[in-house]
Scaffold this motif. Structure first.
Motif, PDB file in Angstrom:
ATOM      1  N   LEU A  12       0.902  -1.365   0.090  1.00 26.10           N
ATOM      2  CA  LEU A  12       0.362   0.094   0.373  1.00 26.10           C
ATOM      3  C   LEU A  12       1.044   1.304  -0.314  1.00 26.10           C
ATOM      4  CD1 LEU A  12       0.203   1.212   3.184  1.00 26.10           C
ATOM      5  CD2 LEU A  12      -1.642  -0.981   3.586  1.00 26.10           C
ATOM      6  N   THR A  13       0.024   2.488  -0.369  1.00 29.19           N
ATOM      7  CA  THR A  13       1.023   3.959  -0.680  1.00 29.19           C
ATOM      8  C   THR A  13       0.780   4.643   0.742  1.00 29.19           C
ATOM      9  OG1 THR A  13       1.015   3.821  -2.923  1.00 29.19           O
ATOM     10  CG2 THR A  13       1.488   6.083  -1.805  1.00 29.19           C
ATOM     11  N   PRO A  14       1.653   5.073   1.411  1.00 25.67           N
ATOM     12  CA  PRO A  14       1.242   5.654   3.427  1.00 25.67           C
ATOM     13  C   PRO A  14       0.606   7.116   2.783  1.00 25.67           C
ATOM     14  CG  PRO A  14       2.740   4.165   3.566  1.00 25.67           C
ATOM     15  CD  PRO A  14       2.588   3.858   2.040  1.00 25.67           C
ATOM     16  N   MET A  15       0.162   7.008   2.885  1.00 22.57           N
ATOM     17  CA  MET A  15      -0.295   9.110   2.631  1.00 22.57           C
ATOM     18  C   MET A  15      -0.722  10.042   4.191  1.00 22.57           C
ATOM     19  SD  MET A  15      -2.950   8.737  -0.449  1.00 22.57           S
ATOM     20  CE  MET A  15      -2.199   8.129  -2.098  1.00 22.57           C
ATOM     21  N   LYS A  16      -0.368  11.484   4.453  1.00 13.83           N
ATOM     22  CA  LYS A  16      -1.319  12.372   5.252  1.00 13.83           C
ATOM     23  C   LYS A  16      -2.477  12.272   5.116  1.00 13.83           C
ATOM     24  CE  LYS A  16       3.814  13.285   4.899  1.00 13.83           C
ATOM     25  NZ  LYS A  16       5.177  14.233   4.727  1.00 13.83           N
ATOM     26  N   GLU A  17      -2.644  13.464   5.895  1.00 16.41           N
ATOM     27  CA  GLU A  17      -3.816  13.918   5.903  1.00 16.41           C
ATOM     28  C   GLU A  17      -4.626  14.289   4.618  1.00 16.41           C
ATOM     29  OE1 GLU A  17      -5.358  15.866   9.122  1.00 16.41           O
ATOM     30  OE2 GLU A  17      -5.336  14.378  10.804  1.00 16.41           O
ATOM     31  N   ASP A  18      -3.225  15.202   3.888  1.00 19.42           N
ATOM     32  CA  ASP A  18      -3.454  15.880   2.577  1.00 19.42           C
ATOM     33  C   ASP A  18      -3.798  15.264   1.486  1.00 19.42           C
ATOM     34  OD1 ASP A  18      -0.864  15.547   2.444  1.00 19.42           O
ATOM     35  OD2 ASP A  18      -0.353  17.509   2.339  1.00 19.42           O
ATOM     36  N   GLU A  19      -2.991  13.546   1.503  1.00 20.56           N
ATOM     37  CA  GLU A  19      -3.552  12.997   0.810  1.00 20.56           C
ATOM     38  C   GLU A  19      -1.545  12.754  -0.222  1.00 20.56           C
ATOM     39  OE1 GLU A  19      -6.609  12.627  -1.942  1.00 20.56           O
ATOM     40  OE2 GLU A  19      -7.985  11.660  -0.971  1.00 20.56           O
ATOM     41  N   SER A  20      -0.851  13.918   0.574  1.00 26.25           N
ATOM     42  CA  SER A  20       0.374  13.407  -0.207  1.00 26.25           C
ATOM     43  C   SER A  20       1.256  12.106   0.286  1.00 26.25           C
ATOM     44  CB  SER A  20       1.247  14.553   0.468  1.00 26.25           C
ATOM     45  OG  SER A  20       1.634  14.580   2.725  1.00 26.25           O
ATOM     46  N   VAL A  21       2.221  11.365   0.211  1.00 29.43           N
ATOM     47  CA  VAL A  21       2.486  10.636   0.046  1.00 29.43           C
ATOM     48  C   VAL A  21       3.341  10.363   1.311  1.00 29.43           C
ATOM     49  CG1 VAL A  21       4.171   8.697  -0.382  1.00 29.43           C
ATOM     50  CG2 VAL A  21       2.910   9.499  -2.372  1.00 29.43           C
ATOM     51  N   ASN A  22       3.519   9.054   2.446  1.00 25.62           N
ATOM     52  CA  ASN A  22       3.514   9.287   3.843  1.00 25.62           C
ATOM     53  C   ASN A  22       5.718   8.552   3.553  1.00 25.62           C
ATOM     54  OD1 ASN A  22       5.102   9.222   6.440  1.00 25.62           O
ATOM     55  ND2 ASN A  22       2.938   9.027   6.957  1.00 25.62           N
ATOM     56  N   TYR A  23       6.230   9.040   2.529  1.00 28.43           N
ATOM     57  CA  TYR A  23       7.388   8.609   2.647  1.00 28.43           C
ATOM     58  C   TYR A  23       7.952   7.561   4.074  1.00 28.43           C
ATOM     59  CZ  TYR A  23       6.766  10.249  -1.985  1.00 28.43           C
ATOM     60  OH  TYR A  23       6.448   9.930  -3.759  1.00 28.43           O
ATOM     61  N   ASP A  24       8.107   8.633   5.005  1.00 25.82           N
ATOM     62  CA  ASP A  24       9.225   7.990   6.410  1.00 25.82           C
ATOM     63  C   ASP A  24       7.551   7.107   7.099  1.00 25.82           C
ATOM     64  OD1 ASP A  24      10.805  10.024   6.699  1.00 25.82           O
ATOM     65  OD2 ASP A  24       8.909  10.968   7.888  1.00 25.82           O
ATOM     66  N   GLU A  25       6.771   6.604   6.010  1.00 24.45           N
ATOM     67  CA  GLU A  25       6.468   5.570   6.877  1.00 24.45           C
ATOM     68  C   GLU A  25       6.084   4.845   5.722  1.00 24.45           C
ATOM     69  OE1 GLU A  25       3.688   2.923   9.371  1.00 24.45           O
ATOM     70  OE2 GLU A  25       4.893   4.800   9.468  1.00 24.45           O
ATOM     71  N   LEU A  26       6.000   4.710   4.253  1.00 26.25           N
ATOM     72  CA  LEU A  26       6.794   3.833   3.466  1.00 26.25           C
ATOM     73  C   LEU A  26       7.596   2.925   3.794  1.00 26.25           C
ATOM     74  CD1 LEU A  26       6.120   2.472   0.361  1.00 26.25           C
ATOM     75  CD2 LEU A  26       7.706   4.512  -0.050  1.00 26.25           C
ATOM     76  N   ARG A  27       8.826   3.587   3.934  1.00 20.61           N
ATOM     77  CA  ARG A  27      10.310   3.161   4.831  1.00 20.61           C
ATOM     78  C   ARG A  27       9.501   1.478   5.681  1.00 20.61           C
ATOM     79  NH1 ARG A  27      14.732   5.120   2.703  1.00 20.61           N
ATOM     80  NH2 ARG A  27      14.672   6.962   1.793  1.00 20.61           N
ATOM     81  N   ASN A  28       9.125   2.494   6.560  1.00 24.29           N
ATOM     82  CA  ASN A  28       8.565   1.449   7.489  1.00 24.29           C
ATOM     83  C   ASN A  28       7.942   0.252   7.133  1.00 24.29           C
ATOM     84  OD1 ASN A  28       8.131   1.005  10.665  1.00 24.29           O
ATOM     85  ND2 ASN A  28       6.382   1.754  10.642  1.00 24.29           N
ATOM     86  N   GLN A  29       6.969   0.463   6.540  1.00 23.14           N
ATOM     87  CA  GLN A  29       6.377  -0.706   6.082  1.00 23.14           C
ATOM     88  C   GLN A  29       7.499  -1.482   5.053  1.00 23.14           C
ATOM     89  OE1 GLN A  29       2.307  -1.536   6.638  1.00 23.14           O
ATOM     90  NE2 GLN A  29       2.930   0.397   8.368  1.00 23.14           N
ATOM     91  N   LEU A  30       7.760  -0.802   4.655  1.00 22.68           N
ATOM     92  CA  LEU A  30       8.406  -2.431   3.619  1.00 22.68           C
ATOM     93  C   LEU A  30       9.377  -2.678   5.097  1.00 22.68           C
ATOM     94  CD1 LEU A  30      10.144   0.760   1.260  1.00 22.68           C
ATOM     95  CD2 LEU A  30       8.955  -1.202   0.329  1.00 22.68           C
ATOM     96  N   ASN A  31      10.273  -1.859   5.894  1.00 23.27           N
ATOM     97  CA  ASN A  31      10.957  -2.903   6.370  1.00 23.27           C
ATOM     98  C   ASN A  31      10.131  -3.881   7.469  1.00 23.27           C
ATOM     99  OD1 ASN A  31      13.650  -1.862   6.408  1.00 23.27           O
ATOM    100  ND2 ASN A  31      12.952   0.098   6.785  1.00 23.27           N
ATOM    101  N   ARG A  32       8.673  -3.867   7.726  1.00 19.75           N
ATOM    102  CA  ARG A  32       7.675  -4.470   8.288  1.00 19.75           C
ATOM    103  C   ARG A  32       8.198  -5.393   7.566  1.00 19.75           C
ATOM    104  NH1 ARG A  32       1.861  -3.904   7.629  1.00 19.75           N
ATOM    105  NH2 ARG A  32       1.285  -5.531   8.778  1.00 19.75           N
ATOM    106  N   LEU A  33       6.863  -5.890   6.448  1.00 19.20           N
ATOM    107  CA  LEU A  33       7.187  -6.650   5.241  1.00 19.20           C
ATOM    108  C   LEU A  33       8.482  -7.712   4.830  1.00 19.20           C
ATOM    109  CD1 LEU A  33       4.873  -4.935   2.573  1.00 19.20           C
ATOM    110  CD2 LEU A  33       3.778  -5.871   4.720  1.00 19.20           C
ATOM    111  N   ILE A  34       9.440  -7.235   5.049  1.00 17.80           N
ATOM    112  CA  ILE A  34      10.311  -7.288   4.274  1.00 17.80           C
ATOM    113  C   ILE A  34      10.869  -8.571   5.777  1.00 17.80           C
ATOM    114  CG2 ILE A  34      12.656  -7.252   4.018  1.00 17.80           C
ATOM    115  CD1 ILE A  34      12.543  -5.655   2.222  1.00 17.80           C
ATOM    116  N   ASP A  35      10.583  -8.155   7.231  1.00 12.28           N
ATOM    117  CA  ASP A  35      11.480  -8.800   8.557  1.00 12.28           C
ATOM    118  C   ASP A  35      10.354  -9.277   8.322  1.00 12.28           C
ATOM    119  OD1 ASP A  35      13.373  -6.493   8.647  1.00 12.28           O
ATOM    120  OD2 ASP A  35      12.322  -5.639   9.839  1.00 12.28           O
TER     121      ASP A  35
END
Length: 298
Positions: A12-35
């Motif tokens: 999924l593509t994490p997004m902030k309230e203004d619908e911009s991409v949340n890149y910090d959370e994207l990195r978090n999710q990437l590591n969560r999935l790989i782990d």
């Protein structure tokens, strides 16, 4: 060439309230999935809202993904457009950004003949020297890649696989049957409920939206199958049924993202207008998540 196998989350593509991409959370999710043990990462697919992201956003998401993954698993990039030239252009950009494999959805909106689909994919394959996985999802594109066309395309060296999201098991089975003699061609399930059955039929796994919720459980379907533990693999496959049953309350992409948000991750909502889940749907998700937490699903 990169080996195509296992369970690959359509992240999924994490997004902030203004619908911009949340890149910090994207990195978090990437590591969560790989782990969690997944075997690849697929940004901005259908579950990653690729249909509503701008081209510049897709390329930035891909660059961040490649940077964070650091070669731990292959990175798939969805570069399919309606037009052949646009598909070539986006594919070359994805190659430059460091993608390992291209996933190219069938053209949408206008009806295409099988010969037109063949020429479309053939042109992209000749113009872009990268492994290509065909992506069949006729409910979204109105164009279905027939088994005969997949067989023809599998003869092109850098067309190395197909993801079938038709939901029609016989269609996926025919993909496997038609390409069984080609050891360099792989068939993936695009339906989370059919991953084990894909493997049993001779496929190599699946690209899975539900792996955003339970990366460990989904990845274990493949790992257990490969270890010969078929009964445990079946239990892992069956365990996502209650989550998938909630999809009747909304767009599956929206339901998956809502579920991950309910688990406490800052992934935000899907982009409007595809961002509403009824109170009944939220309650159904909460119930399923609680049941699965009690079972230790991860």
């Amino acid at each position: 060439m990169v080996e195509i196998k296992g369970v690959i989350p359509a992240i999924l593509t994490p997004m902030k309230e203004d619908e911009s991409v949340n890149y910090d959370e994207l990195r978090n999710q990437l590591n969560r999935l790989i782990d969690g043990g997944v075997h690849g990462i697929f940004p901005f697919g259908t579950n990653g809202e690729g249909y509503i992201l701008r081209e510049d956003e897709k390329m930035e998401i891909l660059k961040v993904t490649v940077d964070e993954v650091k070669g731990r698993v292959p990175v798939y990039a969805g570069t399919g457009c309606i037009g052949t030239k646009d598909t070539v252009r986006q594919s070359l950009k994805a190659k430059e950004a460091g993608a390992d494999i291209l996933s190219i959805i069938a053209p949408s909106f206008a009806m295409a003949s099988q010969d037109e689909l063949y020429e479309h994919y053939k042109t992209v394959a000749f113009e872009v020297d990268m492994p290509i996985v065909l992506y069949n999802i006729p409910a979204r594109t109105n164009n279905s890649i027939s088994p005969d066309t997949v067989e023809r395309l599998s003869e092109i060296p850098n067309i190395v696989g197909v993801k079938d999201s038709s939901g029609n098991f016989d269609n996926m089975l025919q993909y496997i049957e038609k390409t069984r003699g080609n050891e360099n061609f792989s068939v993936l399930s695009g339906n989370d409920s059919l991953i084990l059955w894909n493997l049993l039929a001779g496929g190599v796994g699946g690209i899975a939206g539900c792996a955003n919720i339970y990366p460990g459980t989904l990845a274990s379907i493949y790992d257990l199958f490969m270890a010969g533990e078929l009964e445990q693999a079946r239990k892992a496959q069956d365990s996502i049924r209650n989550i998938r049953n909630t999809f009747k309350y909304g767009n599956p992409n929206t339901m998956v993202k809502t579920a991950v948000g309910l688990m406490g991750y800052l992934v935000g909502k899907c982009r409007a207008p595809f961002n509403k889940v009824s109170d009944q749907g939220v309650e159904a998700l909460k119930k399923a998540l609680a049941e699965n937490e009690a079972l230790g699903m991860k």
